[in-house]
Design an enzyme around this catalytic site. Structure first.
Site, PDB file in Angstrom:
ATOM      1  N   HIS A 233     107.470  66.648  46.080  1.00  0.00           N
ATOM      2  CA  HIS A 233     106.912  67.662  45.186  1.00  0.00           C
ATOM      3  C   HIS A 233     105.408  67.436  45.131  1.00  0.00           C
ATOM      4  CE1 HIS A 233     106.944  70.534  41.780  1.00  0.00           C
ATOM      5  NE2 HIS A 233     105.864  69.850  41.431  1.00  0.00           N
ATOM      6  N   CYS A 234     104.646  68.411  45.602  1.00  0.00           N
ATOM      7  CA  CYS A 234     103.193  68.283  45.679  1.00  0.00           C
ATOM      8  C   CYS A 234     102.563  68.872  44.421  1.00  0.00           C
ATOM      9  CB  CYS A 234     102.655  68.987  46.921  1.00  0.00           C
ATOM     10  SG  CYS A 234     100.859  68.850  47.101  1.00  0.00           S
ATOM     11  N   VAL A 235     101.837  68.042  43.674  1.00  0.00           N
ATOM     12  CA  VAL A 235     101.203  68.523  42.448  1.00  0.00           C
ATOM     13  C   VAL A 235     100.034  69.449  42.761  1.00  0.00           C
ATOM     14  CG1 VAL A 235     101.896  66.511  41.110  1.00  0.00           C
ATOM     15  CG2 VAL A 235      99.712  66.470  42.340  1.00  0.00           C
ATOM     16  N   ASN A 238     101.719  72.649  43.117  1.00  0.00           N
ATOM     17  CA  ASN A 238     102.681  72.846  42.030  1.00  0.00           C
ATOM     18  C   ASN A 238     104.001  73.392  42.557  1.00  0.00           C
ATOM     19  OD1 ASN A 238     103.433  72.729  39.274  1.00  0.00           O
ATOM     20  ND2 ASN A 238     102.999  74.897  39.001  1.00  0.00           N
ATOM     21  N   SER A 239     104.448  72.831  43.666  1.00  0.00           N
ATOM     22  CA  SER A 239     105.689  73.279  44.275  1.00  0.00           C
ATOM     23  C   SER A 239     106.205  72.170  45.190  1.00  0.00           C
ATOM     24  CB  SER A 239     105.471  74.566  45.075  1.00  0.00           C
ATOM     25  OG  SER A 239     106.661  74.978  45.711  1.00  0.00           O
TER      26      SER A 239
END
Length: 380
Positions: A233-235, A238-239
């Protein structure tokens, strides 16, 4: 009142105050007040202020540029520990791009050392990066969930106590009802793995989404969904990064690196004439001779720090692709002591899906191309 009388606040008071402020923060609009996400505001306000303060003096610049990464990392670990989704990092990234481009046009281009073709090339790189980022923001490969569980899963997203089966192991039902459905073998149209499954096909049950997920799929505890070939999950977007958007994610990182390095080079050639970019980055005597040069030089250092961080992420991603291992699988292998550390620990080779450099990259380039490619991923 409690602050004036030196009395302590009751448990949870600060959280309720923060929630109330976030709910009341709205902008008047024609169709009614529009609610603003609080996490969008700090980057829009603090970034220009801090960069302008850093341009006042070299010591202030050193202080600000040192503290900024520390604050960002602190906020990341804070939200990661609470398992909360936030738009802070996406807002910071997009606004940083826009503000750096604005400073480049306002402070660097008017000096006359940057040609029209160079501005066009930088602009095209920025547009391509944003296009790839927009594609990466789309569906990462969510597995369909049962209609009866869709509403409950959406309601559970903001809950900080949600615990998904993000470790990729066989899910454990969080309630007796979920356990009984898993045992009975039926869950809203998603059957439990039966004994007749062909040998070598490995699937497992997700108690949160109430479905059987294929191999390499995982449950994201922040999104509350299972994703095919979940990487992480890549901040910053945001997905999740999964089967359907992993290529676009790598493309966005690559375009960002090329555009950022090119913009840094053009700016240093303008501010520090007669020096190579690498030397000028550490030794530029005339950088603080005027405020315009100081602001440009400060923004260059800010871009260099961000570029170094993104470059590290891109390097890890390219190495993982070369060994056909996802970030999630690497974490699980480290936890279970089931993988080999290679290249000084930069990559963890699980040996489970590694078929050689060319085959691994061929598999990555064909992700999401057809249903047959996705189903072949279930075979170990």
């Amino acid at each position: 009142d409690r602050w004036l009388t030196c009395r302590s606040l009751p448990p949870g008071a600060l959280e309720r105050i923060a929630d109330t402020v976030a709910d009341r923060l709205r902008v008047p609009w024609f169709a009614g007040a529009v609610k603003i996400n609080v996490s969008l505001v700090p980057p829009l306000v603090l970034l220009p202020v801090l960069l302008h303060v850093a341009a006042l003096h070299v010591l202030l610049g050193l202080l600000v540029l040192t503290s900024l990464p520390v604050v960002v990392l602190w906020y990341y670990y804070l939200t990661h520990r609470r398992k909360e989704r936030t738009l802070f990092f996406l807002s910071l990234g997009l606004f940083s791009l826009g503000y750096m481009y604005y400073v480049f046009l306002q402070e660097v281009v008017p000096r006359g050392h940057v040609g029209y073709s160079q501005v066009v090339a930088l602009t095209c790189g920025l547009i391509l990066m944003l296009a790839a980022l927009s594609r990466a923001k789309k569906d990462p490969g969510y597995l369909p969930i049962a209609a009866s569980h869709e509403k409950s899963s959406q309601q559970g997203l903001p809950n900080k106590n949600v615990r998904g089966s993000s470790n990729g192991l066989h899910g454990i039902a969080s309630s007796g009802a979920a356990s009984s459905r898993a045992v009975n073998g039926e869950a809203q149209g998603y059957p439990r793995v039966s004994a007749e499954e062909p040998e070598g096909v490995r699937k497992d049950w997700c108690a949160k989404c109430q479905l059987v997920r294929p191999a390499r799929a995982g449950h994201c505890r922040l999104c509350g969904r299972c994703v095919r070939r979940l990487d992480h999950h890549c901040v910053w977007i945001n997905s999740c990064v999964g089967e359907q958007n992993h290529q676009a994610f790598i493309l966005a990182l690559s375009f960002f690196m090329l555009t950022s390095v090119y913009g840094i080079t053009l700016t240093l050639h303008t501010v520090c004439r007669g020096r190579t970019p690498f030397v000028a980055l550490f030794y530029c005597p005339g950088a603080y001779s005027d405020y315009s040069s100081a602001l440009s030089f400060t923004c260059v250092w800010y871009c260099a720090i961000v570029t170094a961080g993104m470059g590290y992420i891109l390097l890890i991603q390219l190495l993982n692709i070369s060994y056909n291992v996802t970030e999630r699988e690497a974490r699980l292998a480290l936890r279970d002591n089931a993988g080999r550390r290679l290249l000084g620990g930069l990559v963890i080779d699980t040996g489970q899906y590694n078929r050689g450099f060319l085959c691994n990259w061929g598999h990555f380039l064909s992700l999401g191309s057809s249903p047959t490619q996705r189903s072949a991923e279930d075979i170990v």
